[in-house]
Scaffold this active site. Structure first.
Site: not given
Ligand code: GLN
Ligand code: ZN
Length: 757
Positions: A18, A109, A485, A562, A600, A606, A644, A695, A727
């Site tokens: 799908l 959510k 990262e 998660w 983090d 959540e 977040c 975002h 973020c």
């Molecule tokens: N350290 C992670 C990043 O910068 C934190 C991600 C998050 O808060 N979802 O991507």
């Molecule tokens: Zn974040």
């Protein structure tokens, strides 16, 4: 007699058919008729799977092209003004995803799952009108296949409870307007067949239930049951207990009540009330939210316990919730280790478990294949109880014998040492960790995994990225740097892959929203860290700069929240094991000369329980394990955390108790409103409220960041503030990130000048 029941089935398809059909259509590569064709194939297949497994009560209308709440809004004609004029699929997908003129509806959510639903928008002046075409067509489709389905609906109380009013009023005030539509709907449904079962989902009953909501249950279900007498109504709840609602429902004419006995143990307390009412109990005992093979004997024992109060004739065996929250089938797991695979069960396999459990419970004769399946199930469970891959004596000993649970020094002592050592100015600038994940970086990671490039080449590529990332941050004038990262595909998966006790599936996709799926890793055994996980990258990055390089880790609570988590150990114990592994990593980082370490906890909030009665316990171990995970940090090592979201009002004391030296949070979209709580409670630690929204691709101007910093300064003193984006930057492009960070740094210089820093 009907004795097996499935609350709902996943729809994305065992190979995410799908998803691919939808995305091809959205990209303009195919017609909508292709989507319809795929949908029809999937529905047929899914009904057949359930029929083949011998399930008696199979759903229709659990299918959706995007989301069931969205379907319900369309069913009731609750179409926001901005989409009027659109029709059919253009309207439907327009509401879900936005159009060029109208923004998409909000998504949020679904209870404590990782599924997200579309939030219906209501207004008292709107007129609603029923359109049951989809639901009726689906019922007939199944019927044509020889399957008489129960029809799934989202109940009126849950629909209202999860909707929002565009005039900010109380959605429950619209009860009188919505209920007649459900009455008309049941009327229509009643004409479809001689006798029909309708499952009305009311998961809102499992949250802390307000008196106002409780008072709606009786009128609601008396009215709906009065519509026709050839429809049996089942009210379904899941994810937690619904004891308050059950006590009311037993006094209404509903035919059955579906309860979750795995995640709502308190439901055992209302068995008497159900038995006295003579209603049918649909007992959710097959886990719809996890991936573990059920223990058939133990599950039958649970049912026997229920049957001490509710007679077997009134019992139906069911999944705990819709199987939507579990992956599809083990059929495509070709790479999983066979011992581990033998412990797992996905949606399709759970159907057979359900059927077998029911046969054993109702004392039916098992044929040879079923007898063999039962034996195999016993063996698999025995192997899980005893396997050395699950039970690691050393880990258990270590966790049991922990003596240092937190850092020794007070925040006051620590922060003084840190300022002395790090010497940063007020409004110190930093970022949250990740930098843009370019195609080359993703490609390199993929190639390395597949063995297309060797480790040396892979490391070279990652290090080249880090070089570039460090240089870029220096050019922008940032003060505390990160390595970016590049080696991480995901903030949990990266650590999971390196921790012992963690498994990864090949095809364990679970729908997250619309066409999007996630493939959570799973924790099957005791967790330990065979070797350092991040030290090489971070120390390499530190070697490239004179500035302070911030080490980047994911915290225990987020790693847990998660993942799919083993069900043979309390979550709090699993979390503790992860915390010990992170604690060792913190220590290795500081020994390697890293002075600031961020842990983090993006998913801390959540993990909050649905019921307030369970919150203190969650907070107790979640805070305990965060503190444990950084307990190795020396007083001069500065510990940051990141979350977040921005709504901290309910949990500010808990955040404070985590005792991080610095916390960065998401506040750009709410100005300084949501920061106020920190000042109100006299929060002492340092805070980095995001000054721009990551975002969106928009580049914030210097002026607007200056304004944002001024707003922050109205709430907290400069000495307590850090300046950073909301973020991580991994979803953004370099062209957006560089000017945004340059502007952020310029803004800080302007404000520092004003303040005479
Ligand atoms: N350290 C992670 C990043 O910068 C934190 C991600 C998050 O808060 N979802 O991507
Ligand atoms: Zn974040």
């Amino acid at each position: 007699m009907s004795n097996t029941y499935v609350i709902g089935f996943p729809r994305i398809g065992e190979q995410r058919e799908l998803k691919f059909a939808l995305e091809a259509y959205w990209a303009g590569k195919t017609d909508f008729s292709e989507v319809e064709k795929t949908a029809s194939t999937l529905k047929t297949r899914h009904w057949q799977y359930q029929k083949d497994a011998g399930i008696d009560l199979i759903s229709s209308n659990d299918f959706s092209l995007y989301d069931n709440m969205l379907d319900t809004a369309v069913l009731l004609g609750a179409i926001p003004q901005r989409f009027r004029g659109l029709e059919g699929e253009a309207l439907y997908f327009g509401m879900a995803r936005g159009t060029k003129d109208a923004v998409a509806m909000e998504m949020t959510k679904w209870f404590n799952t990782n599924y997200h639903y579309i939030v219906p928008e209501l207004h008292p002046n709107d007129t609603y009108a029923l359109n049951a075409d989809k639901l009726i067509a689906e019922y007939k489709e199944a019927k044509a296949q020889g399957i008489t389905t129960k029809i799934n609906l989202i109940g009126p109380i849950t629909f209202l409870g999860l909707s929002k009013r565009t005039d900010r009023g109380d959605t429950y005030e619209l009860f009188g307007k919505i209920l007649p539509l459900y009455e008309a709907l049941l009327q229509q449904i009643s004409t479809l067949d001689d006798h029909i079962t309708v499952q009305i989902d009311e998961p809102i009953f499992v949250k802390d239930i307000e008196p106002k909501v409780l008072s709606l249950i009786k009128p609601c279900y008396e009215t709906l049951c009065a519509v026709t007498d050839n429809v049996d109504i089942v009210v379904a709840t899941y994810f937690e207990h619904a004891t308050e609602a059950v006590k009311v429902l037993v006094h209404t004419p509903v035919w059955g009540i579906a309860l979750d006995f795995l995640y709502g143990k308190k439901n055992f307390e209302v068995l008497d009330a159900i038995a006295n009412s003579g209603k049918t109990l649909i007992a959710g005992v097959i886990d719809g939210r996890n991936i573990w093979k059920c223990d058939i004997d133990a599950t039958v024992a649970q049912l026997e316990k229920i049957a001490k109060t509710v007679s077997k004739e009134k019992l139906i065996v069911s999944t705990s919730c819709s199987l939507l929250h579990t992956p599809f089938t083990l059929k495509y797991e070709e790479k999983l280790d066979s011992e581990i695979k033998n412990w797992l069960s996905y949606g399709v396999e759970k159907l057979d478990e359900l059927s077998l459990v029911a046969k054993c419970f109702f004392g039916e004769n098992l044929n040879a294949a079923e007898q063999a399946a039962l034996e195999a199930n016993r063996k698999a469970n025995h192997s899980r109880r005893t396997s050395a891959r699950i039970h690691d004596e050393a880990v258990q000993q270590r966790v049991a014998n922990i003596t240092k649970h937190q850092r020794d020094e007070t925040y006051k002592t620590r922060i003084a040492l840190q300022h002395e050592l790090l010497g940063y100015k007020p409004l110190a600038t930093t970022t949250i960790g990740s930098f843009p994940q370019t195609t080359e970086v993703r490609q390199a990671r993929r190639d390395f995994k597949k063995g297309v490039i060797d480790e040396a080449t892979y490391k070279e590529k990652m290090k080249a990225y880090i070089d570039e990332c460090v240089a870029c941050q220096e050019r922008c004038g940032l003060e505390v740097l990160v390595h970016g990262e590049p080696e991480r595909n995901d903030m949990v998966e990266y650590f999971g892959e390196q921790l012992k006790g963690y498994g990864f599936s090949q095809n364990g996709w679970v729908q997250s929203y619309g066409s999007r799926c996630v493939k959570p890793p799973f924790i099957y055994g005791d967790i330990s860290r065979p070797k350092p996980m991040t030290v090489e990258w971070i120390t390499y990055a530190q070697s490239k700069t004179e500035k302070v390089m911030k080490g980047m880790l994911t915290g225990p609570v987020t790693i847990l929240n998660w993942s799919f988590v083993r069900d043979d150990l309390p979550r709090s114990e699993v979390s503790r094991q992860i915390a010990v592994a992170i604690c060792d990593e913190v220590d290795d980082l500081q020994k390697a000369g890293i002075k600031i370490i961020q842990v983090d906890e993006a998913a801390f909030k959540e993990g909050y329980p649905l019921r307030s009665e369970n919150i203190p316990e969650y907070e107790r171990w979640a805070v305990r394990d965060f503190k444990l995970s950084v307990s190795s940090a020396l007083p001069q090592t500065q510990i940051h955390t990141h979350m977040c979201y921005s709504e901290f009002n309910d949990i500010i004391r808990t955040i404070e108790a985590m005792d991080a030296d610095v916390i960065s949070i998401e506040t750009a979209r709410s100005g300084n409103e949501l920061l106020k709580i920190f000042a109100e409670v006299g929060y002492k630690q340092e805070v980095g409220p995001g000054v721009y929204d990551i975002h969106s691709p928009r580049i914030p101007s210097v002026e607007e960041i200056v304004i944002q910093i001024h707003k922050l300064l109205e709430v907290l003193p400069k000495e307590q503030l850090w300046i950073n984006p909301d973020c991580g930057l991994k979803t953004r492009k370099w062209e957006e990130v560089i000017p945004s960070l340059e502007n952020m740094v310029k803004a800080v210089h302007i404000v520092r000048e004003e303040l005479g820093v």
